[in-house]
Design a protein around this motif. Sequence first.
Motif, PDB file in Angstrom:
ATOM      1  N   THR A   1       0.844  -1.188   0.000  1.00  0.00           N
ATOM      2  CA  THR A   1       0.000   0.000   0.000  1.00  0.00           C
ATOM      3  C   THR A   1       0.880   1.239   0.000  1.00  0.00           C
ATOM      4  N   THR A   2       0.256   2.400  -0.134  1.00  0.00           N
ATOM      5  CA  THR A   2       0.981   3.669  -0.155  1.00  0.00           C
ATOM      6  C   THR A   2       1.787   3.877   1.120  1.00  0.00           C
ATOM      7  N   SER A   3       1.256   3.442   2.256  1.00  0.00           N
ATOM      8  CA  SER A   3       1.961   3.648   3.519  1.00  0.00           C
ATOM      9  C   SER A   3       3.227   2.811   3.604  1.00  0.00           C
ATOM     10  N   GLU A   4       3.350   1.793   2.772  1.00  0.00           N
ATOM     11  CA  GLU A   4       4.539   0.951   2.776  1.00  0.00           C
ATOM     12  C   GLU A   4       5.594   1.439   1.783  1.00  0.00           C
ATOM     13  N   CYS A   5       5.388   2.583   1.192  1.00  0.00           N
ATOM     14  CA  CYS A   5       6.342   3.148   0.243  1.00  0.00           C
ATOM     15  C   CYS A   5       6.983   4.374   0.896  1.00  0.00           C
ATOM     16  N   PRO A   6       8.056   4.167   1.684  1.00  0.00           N
ATOM     17  CA  PRO A   6       8.644   5.284   2.429  1.00  0.00           C
ATOM     18  C   PRO A   6       9.432   6.238   1.530  1.00  0.00           C
ATOM     19  N   VAL A   7       9.626   7.444   2.032  1.00  0.00           N
ATOM     20  CA  VAL A   7      10.406   8.462   1.344  1.00  0.00           C
ATOM     21  C   VAL A   7      11.799   8.476   1.950  1.00  0.00           C
ATOM     22  N   SER A   8      12.808   8.566   1.109  1.00  0.00           N
ATOM     23  CA  SER A   8      14.187   8.618   1.551  1.00  0.00           C
ATOM     24  C   SER A   8      14.751  10.012   1.266  1.00  0.00           C
ATOM     25  N   TRP A   9      15.257  10.676   2.313  1.00  0.00           N
ATOM     26  CA  TRP A   9      15.829  12.015   2.186  1.00  0.00           C
ATOM     27  C   TRP A   9      17.340  11.914   2.194  1.00  0.00           C
ATOM     28  N   GLY A  10      17.967  12.638   1.305  1.00  0.00           N
ATOM     29  CA  GLY A  10      19.421  12.676   1.265  1.00  0.00           C
ATOM     30  C   GLY A  10      19.945  13.837   2.086  1.00  0.00           C
ATOM     31  N   GLU A  11      21.204  13.764   2.433  1.00  0.00           N
ATOM     32  CA  GLU A  11      21.859  14.843   3.168  1.00  0.00           C
ATOM     33  C   GLU A  11      21.820  16.150   2.363  1.00  0.00           C
ATOM     34  N   CYS A  12      21.752  16.010   1.042  1.00  0.00           N
ATOM     35  CA  CYS A  12      21.703  17.175   0.155  1.00  0.00           C
ATOM     36  C   CYS A  12      20.333  17.853   0.143  1.00  0.00           C
ATOM     37  N   GLY A  13      19.317  17.194   0.715  1.00  0.00           N
ATOM     38  CA  GLY A  13      17.980  17.778   0.778  1.00  0.00           C
ATOM     39  C   GLY A  13      17.021  17.247  -0.269  1.00  0.00           C
ATOM     40  N   HIS A  14      17.477  16.397  -1.162  1.00  0.00           N
ATOM     41  CA  HIS A  14      16.594  15.826  -2.175  1.00  0.00           C
ATOM     42  C   HIS A  14      15.893  14.584  -1.636  1.00  0.00           C
ATOM     43  N   SER A  15      14.664  14.368  -2.088  1.00  0.00           N
ATOM     44  CA  SER A  15      13.885  13.223  -1.615  1.00  0.00           C
ATOM     45  C   SER A  15      13.447  12.356  -2.785  1.00  0.00           C
ATOM     46  N   PHE A  16      13.400  11.051  -2.518  1.00  0.00           N
ATOM     47  CA  PHE A  16      13.002  10.059  -3.507  1.00  0.00           C
ATOM     48  C   PHE A  16      12.254   8.949  -2.788  1.00  0.00           C
ATOM     49  N   HIS A  17      11.515   8.146  -3.531  1.00  0.00           N
ATOM     50  CA  HIS A  17      10.955   6.935  -2.936  1.00  0.00           C
ATOM     51  C   HIS A  17      12.137   6.046  -2.527  1.00  0.00           C
ATOM     52  N   ALA A  18      12.016   5.368  -1.399  1.00  0.00           N
ATOM     53  CA  ALA A  18      13.100   4.512  -0.911  1.00  0.00           C
ATOM     54  C   ALA A  18      13.434   3.421  -1.917  1.00  0.00           C
ATOM     55  N   HIS A  19      12.408   2.838  -2.540  1.00  0.00           N
ATOM     56  CA  HIS A  19      12.659   1.788  -3.538  1.00  0.00           C
ATOM     57  C   HIS A  19      13.426   2.340  -4.744  1.00  0.00           C
ATOM     58  N   CYS A  20      13.074   3.543  -5.175  1.00  0.00           N
ATOM     59  CA  CYS A  20      13.717   4.143  -6.349  1.00  0.00           C
ATOM     60  C   CYS A  20      15.182   4.452  -6.082  1.00  0.00           C
ATOM     61  N   ILE A  21      15.475   5.072  -4.937  1.00  0.00           N
ATOM     62  CA  ILE A  21      16.859   5.443  -4.649  1.00  0.00           C
ATOM     63  C   ILE A  21      17.703   4.206  -4.355  1.00  0.00           C
ATOM     64  N   GLN A  22      17.117   3.178  -3.759  1.00  0.00           N
ATOM     65  CA  GLN A  22      17.869   1.944  -3.516  1.00  0.00           C
ATOM     66  C   GLN A  22      18.281   1.297  -4.835  1.00  0.00           C
ATOM     67  N   ARG A  23      17.378   1.304  -5.804  1.00  0.00           N
ATOM     68  CA  ARG A  23      17.683   0.749  -7.121  1.00  0.00           C
ATOM     69  C   ARG A  23      18.757   1.602  -7.813  1.00  0.00           C
ATOM     70  N   TRP A  24      18.662   2.937  -7.676  1.00  0.00           N
ATOM     71  CA  TRP A  24      19.643   3.849  -8.270  1.00  0.00           C
ATOM     72  C   TRP A  24      21.027   3.629  -7.654  1.00  0.00           C
ATOM     73  N   LEU A  25      21.088   3.463  -6.341  1.00  0.00           N
ATOM     74  CA  LEU A  25      22.375   3.336  -5.647  1.00  0.00           C
ATOM     75  C   LEU A  25      23.113   2.042  -5.986  1.00  0.00           C
ATOM     76  N   LYS A  26      22.426   1.084  -6.601  1.00  0.00           N
ATOM     77  CA  LYS A  26      23.107  -0.145  -7.031  1.00  0.00           C
ATOM     78  C   LYS A  26      24.071   0.147  -8.177  1.00  0.00           C
ATOM     79  N   THR A  27      23.799   1.194  -8.955  1.00  0.00           N
ATOM     80  CA  THR A  27      24.657   1.538 -10.089  1.00  0.00           C
ATOM     81  C   THR A  27      25.561   2.734  -9.802  1.00  0.00           C
ATOM     82  N   ARG A  28      25.060   3.718  -9.057  1.00  0.00           N
ATOM     83  CA  ARG A  28      25.839   4.919  -8.733  1.00  0.00           C
ATOM     84  C   ARG A  28      25.572   5.306  -7.293  1.00  0.00           C
ATOM     85  N   LYS A  29      26.595   5.685  -6.555  1.00  0.00           N
ATOM     86  CA  LYS A  29      26.469   6.037  -5.135  1.00  0.00           C
ATOM     87  C   LYS A  29      26.361   7.551  -4.935  1.00  0.00           C
ATOM     88  N   VAL A  30      25.671   8.227  -5.859  1.00  0.00           N
ATOM     89  CA  VAL A  30      25.518   9.677  -5.786  1.00  0.00           C
ATOM     90  C   VAL A  30      24.043  10.048  -5.933  1.00  0.00           C
TER      91      VAL A  30
END
Length: 102
Positions: free
Chosen positions: A59-88
């Motif tokens: 459900t929507t409540s199970e899709c957490p938001v991940s905030w970066g130190e830089c102030g940008h926010s993404f869905h936790a699933h999206c940024i986790q998938r992104w970080l597998k290829t690039r750590k930025v």
Amino acid sequence: MSDVNNVSTAASGGEEVFSVVSFTPVFESSWLREASLCSICRNEVEGPCVECQSSASQTTSECPVSWGECGHSFHAHCIQRWLKTRKVCPLDNQPWHDKTSW
């Protein structure tokens, strides 16, 4: 950059139509708005990501938001998938430090 105090526009007859006296640029960041988008999946951060939309068990409540130190926010699933290829951060290429876990 040219001096904006000296800018003027002439009509086809050669007469001065107007003269710019001063110029004040205004900037509005989209991050200041309440409804922001996840730049990875392009869905609203408050809503489900693409992965959660495809899974009927989450459900929507199970899709957490991940905030970066830089102030940008993404869905936790999206940024986790992104970080597998690039750590930025996808937006500013700064090293990604998850502020959510602090």
